[in-house]
Scaffold this motif. Structure first.
Motif, PDB file in Angstrom:
ATOM      1  N   ARG A 251       0.874  -1.176   0.000  1.00 50.93           N
ATOM      2  CA  ARG A 251       0.000   0.000   0.000  1.00 50.93           C
ATOM      3  C   ARG A 251       0.916   1.233   0.000  1.00 50.93           C
ATOM      4  O   ARG A 251       1.030   1.954   0.997  1.00 50.93           O
ATOM      5  N   VAL A 252       1.572   1.425  -1.132  1.00 49.77           N
ATOM      6  CA  VAL A 252       2.559   2.485  -1.272  1.00 49.77           C
ATOM      7  C   VAL A 252       1.996   3.552  -2.205  1.00 49.77           C
ATOM      8  O   VAL A 252       1.576   3.246  -3.334  1.00 49.77           O
ATOM      9  N   LEU A 253       1.990   4.781  -1.755  1.00 47.98           N
ATOM     10  CA  LEU A 253       1.385   5.878  -2.510  1.00 47.98           C
ATOM     11  C   LEU A 253       2.397   6.548  -3.433  1.00 47.98           C
ATOM     12  O   LEU A 253       3.532   6.805  -3.041  1.00 47.98           O
ATOM     13  N   SER A 254       1.975   6.845  -4.653  1.00 45.62           N
ATOM     14  CA  SER A 254       2.770   7.680  -5.539  1.00 45.62           C
ATOM     15  C   SER A 254       2.518   9.144  -5.175  1.00 45.62           C
ATOM     16  O   SER A 254       1.362   9.583  -5.151  1.00 45.62           O
ATOM     17  N   CYS A 255       3.580   9.882  -4.904  1.00 45.63           N
ATOM     18  CA  CYS A 255       3.441  11.283  -4.484  1.00 45.63           C
ATOM     19  C   CYS A 255       3.968  12.240  -5.549  1.00 45.63           C
ATOM     20  O   CYS A 255       4.313  13.379  -5.248  1.00 45.63           O
ATOM     21  N   GLN A 256       4.001  11.769  -6.787  1.00 44.05           N
ATOM     22  CA  GLN A 256       4.589  12.558  -7.864  1.00 44.05           C
ATOM     23  C   GLN A 256       3.796  13.832  -8.151  1.00 44.05           C
ATOM     24  O   GLN A 256       4.360  14.883  -8.421  1.00 44.05           O
ATOM     25  N   ARG A 257       2.468  13.740  -8.106  1.00 46.15           N
ATOM     26  CA  ARG A 257       1.655  14.917  -8.419  1.00 46.15           C
ATOM     27  C   ARG A 257       1.877  16.026  -7.390  1.00 46.15           C
ATOM     28  O   ARG A 257       1.876  17.209  -7.734  1.00 46.15           O
ATOM     29  N   LEU A 258       2.076  15.647  -6.144  1.00 43.73           N
ATOM     30  CA  LEU A 258       2.343  16.637  -5.104  1.00 43.73           C
ATOM     31  C   LEU A 258       3.664  17.354  -5.378  1.00 43.73           C
ATOM     32  O   LEU A 258       3.778  18.568  -5.190  1.00 43.73           O
ATOM     33  N   LEU A 259       4.653  16.595  -5.831  1.00 44.25           N
ATOM     34  CA  LEU A 259       5.949  17.181  -6.164  1.00 44.25           C
ATOM     35  C   LEU A 259       5.851  18.077  -7.397  1.00 44.25           C
ATOM     36  O   LEU A 259       6.348  19.211  -7.404  1.00 44.25           O
ATOM     37  N   ASP A 260       5.203  17.575  -8.442  1.00 47.35           N
ATOM     38  CA  ASP A 260       5.112  18.335  -9.690  1.00 47.35           C
ATOM     39  C   ASP A 260       4.296  19.618  -9.530  1.00 47.35           C
ATOM     40  O   ASP A 260       4.590  20.632 -10.169  1.00 47.35           O
ATOM     41  N   THR A 261       3.258  19.570  -8.689  1.00 47.21           N
ATOM     42  CA  THR A 261       2.342  20.705  -8.560  1.00 47.21           C
ATOM     43  C   THR A 261       2.824  21.741  -7.550  1.00 47.21           C
ATOM     44  O   THR A 261       2.800  22.947  -7.819  1.00 47.21           O
ATOM     45  N   PHE A 262       3.260  21.269  -6.379  1.00 42.21           N
ATOM     46  CA  PHE A 262       3.615  22.189  -5.293  1.00 42.21           C
ATOM     47  C   PHE A 262       5.095  22.170  -4.922  1.00 42.21           C
ATOM     48  O   PHE A 262       5.522  22.931  -4.050  1.00 42.21           O
ATOM     49  N   GLY A 263       5.868  21.287  -5.560  1.00 44.69           N
ATOM     50  CA  GLY A 263       7.292  21.206  -5.235  1.00 44.69           C
ATOM     51  C   GLY A 263       7.562  20.622  -3.861  1.00 44.69           C
ATOM     52  O   GLY A 263       8.621  20.864  -3.275  1.00 44.69           O
ATOM     53  N   ILE A 264       6.619  19.835  -3.345  1.00 50.91           N
ATOM     54  CA  ILE A 264       6.757  19.264  -2.009  1.00 50.91           C
ATOM     55  C   ILE A 264       7.332  17.859  -2.109  1.00 50.91           C
ATOM     56  O   ILE A 264       6.756  16.979  -2.752  1.00 50.91           O
ATOM     57  N   HIS A 265       8.470  17.662  -1.488  1.00 53.10           N
ATOM     58  CA  HIS A 265       9.157  16.374  -1.507  1.00 53.10           C
ATOM     59  C   HIS A 265       8.708  15.515  -0.329  1.00 53.10           C
ATOM     60  O   HIS A 265       8.359  16.030   0.741  1.00 53.10           O
ATOM     61  N   GLN A 266       8.751  14.225  -0.528  1.00 48.08           N
ATOM     62  CA  GLN A 266       8.537  13.300   0.582  1.00 48.08           C
ATOM     63  C   GLN A 266       9.733  13.368   1.529  1.00 48.08           C
ATOM     64  O   GLN A 266      10.875  13.563   1.108  1.00 48.08           O
ATOM     65  N   ARG A 267       9.454  13.184   2.805  1.00 47.55           N
ATOM     66  CA  ARG A 267      10.523  13.185   3.797  1.00 47.55           C
ATOM     67  C   ARG A 267      10.832  11.745   4.211  1.00 47.55           C
ATOM     68  O   ARG A 267       9.916  10.921   4.347  1.00 47.55           O
ATOM     69  N   PRO A 268      12.101  11.423   4.424  1.00 47.59           N
ATOM     70  CA  PRO A 268      12.453  10.055   4.842  1.00 47.59           C
ATOM     71  C   PRO A 268      11.895   9.747   6.226  1.00 47.59           C
ATOM     72  O   PRO A 268      12.184  10.459   7.192  1.00 47.59           O
ATOM     73  N   TRP A 269      11.102   8.687   6.326  1.00 49.34           N
ATOM     74  CA  TRP A 269      10.505   8.376   7.618  1.00 49.34           C
ATOM     75  C   TRP A 269      11.568   7.985   8.651  1.00 49.34           C
ATOM     76  O   TRP A 269      11.375   8.217   9.858  1.00 49.34           O
ATOM     77  N   ARG A 270      12.686   7.420   8.207  1.00 53.34           N
ATOM     78  CA  ARG A 270      13.729   7.020   9.153  1.00 53.34           C
ATOM     79  C   ARG A 270      14.307   8.229   9.890  1.00 53.34           C
ATOM     80  O   ARG A 270      14.562   8.168  11.102  1.00 53.34           O
ATOM     81  N   ILE A 271      14.530   9.319   9.155  1.00 55.02           N
ATOM     82  CA  ILE A 271      15.078  10.522   9.781  1.00 55.02           C
ATOM     83  C   ILE A 271      14.068  11.126  10.740  1.00 55.02           C
ATOM     84  O   ILE A 271      14.404  11.540  11.859  1.00 55.02           O
ATOM     85  N   GLU A 272      12.805  11.180  10.309  1.00 54.08           N
ATOM     86  CA  GLU A 272      11.756  11.717  11.172  1.00 54.08           C
ATOM     87  C   GLU A 272      11.603  10.864  12.429  1.00 54.08           C
ATOM     88  O   GLU A 272      11.451  11.383  13.549  1.00 54.08           O
ATOM     89  N   LEU A 273      11.648   9.550  12.255  1.00 55.34           N
ATOM     90  CA  LEU A 273      11.503   8.645  13.398  1.00 55.34           C
ATOM     91  C   LEU A 273      12.656   8.810  14.373  1.00 55.34           C
ATOM     92  O   LEU A 273      12.447   8.881  15.599  1.00 55.34           O
ATOM     93  N   GLU A 274      13.870   8.877  13.863  1.00 53.19           N
ATOM     94  CA  GLU A 274      15.035   9.028  14.737  1.00 53.19           C
ATOM     95  C   GLU A 274      14.952  10.309  15.549  1.00 53.19           C
ATOM     96  O   GLU A 274      15.258  10.328  16.744  1.00 53.19           O
ATOM     97  N   ARG A 275      14.518  11.385  14.898  1.00 48.15           N
ATOM     98  CA  ARG A 275      14.400  12.667  15.610  1.00 48.15           C
ATOM     99  C   ARG A 275      13.391  12.569  16.757  1.00 48.15           C
ATOM    100  O   ARG A 275      13.654  13.045  17.873  1.00 48.15           O
TER     101      ARG A 275
END
Length: 292
Positions: A251-275
């Motif tokens: 159940r993996v989402l494609s986030c390409q439209r968000l990037l192409d439209t608003f320039g918003i990148h996905q954030r690595p969950w590992r970095i967020e989790l570690e923080r």
């Protein structure tokens, strides 16, 4: 800009409120739903009304799912009457059968479960009745506080010496509530200042991972961080479950439209989790205990 968020105790609501306190260009007000109902759903002037997701709708009770769908439709009717944009976050569990490839934003969920179909009906009404809407489908959220935060339950179970049992054959893209809050604010600010790109989008964390592996990373990092501070880390184990014997459910989402439209990148969950886990461990170090 001013945003009104429904459900003050939801982990996303709290993340949005924290982001609002850090910035001078936005105001985030969180409201309990019961209080708004008593006032007759008269929204104060704002730039958008935000409805956090119902986490894990596939395993929620039918009453919970129906109530959430009814809430969205009630909020929708008032947004239409008051000419306010609506942002509704939806769990990726709407894609009941998953997909071997990343799920496109253009795909409308078509679940078999009656409760999930009720949520789809609510989404269709949003699309039909309110042009200025954002339906944001999100991967499993995690945070340190608030309802549906996920991490506190994992940590409490492990720290209590009990085992966490999760599927090893369900692959998802977790996302922190903080990263979702920042992305939502970025989207809404661009829409406020001229972008005309309303519609449906996806946001999840980078690097697909099984639920079992995610919880395993939580345990490993907690043990490493606590032992590094000289604190005890006598945790329970993470045990795998198998729900899909033929092949994993992706159940993996494609986030390409968000990037192409608003320039918003996905954030690595590992970095967020570690923080977040570092924050939790620092709190334990200050308290001198290893219990949440």
């Amino acid at each position: 800009m001013k945003f009104l968020v429904l459900g003050a105790s939801h982990c996303l609501s709290r993340a949005l409120a924290r982001e609002g306190r850090r910035r001078a260009d936005i105001v985030v007000e969180t409201h309990e739903i019961s209080a708004l109902q008593q006032k007759g759903w008269v929204f104060e002037q704002c730039d958008a009304v935000i409805v956090p997701p119902l986490s894990h709708p596939a395993s929620a009770t039918p009453a919970e799912v129906v109530a959430h769908a009814a809430l969205v439709e009630e909020v929708l009717s008032h947004c239409v009457a008051q000419n306010l944009p609506l942002v509704w976050c939806v769990s990726d569990e709407m894609f009941e059968a998953g997909s071997p490839t990343p799920i496109s934003e253009s795909l409308v969920p078509d679940p078999i479960d009656k409760g999930l179909r009720r949520l789809v009906e609510a989404g269709m009404r949003v699309r039909e009745e309110l042009p200025h809407h954002i339906i944001l489908r999100v991967g499993p959220l995690f945070a340190l506080d608030g309802e549906h935060a996920w991490l506190p339950d994992i940590i409490a179970t492990l720290a209590g010496g009990n085992d966490v049992r999760v599927p090893e054959d369900v692959v998802v893209g977790p996302a922190s509530a903080e990263s979702l809050a920042m992305a939502m604010i970025g989207i809404l600010m661009q829409l406020k200042y001229g972008a005309d790109s309303w519609g449906s989008y996806h946001l999840s964390g980078i690097e697909p991972v099984s639920l079992y592996a995610f919880c395993g990373v939580v345990r490993t990092q907690l043990v490493t961080l606590l032992e590094g501070q000289g604190l005890p880390a006598d945790f329970g184990d993470v045990k795998p479950l198998s729900h899909h014997h033929d092949q994993p459910l992706r159940r993996v989402l494609s986030c390409q439209r968000l990037l192409d439209t608003f320039g918003i990148h996905q954030r690595p969950w590992r970095i967020e989790l570690e923080r977040l886990l570092m924050q939790w461990c620092e709190t334990q170090n200050q308290q001198g205990v290893s219990q949440p």
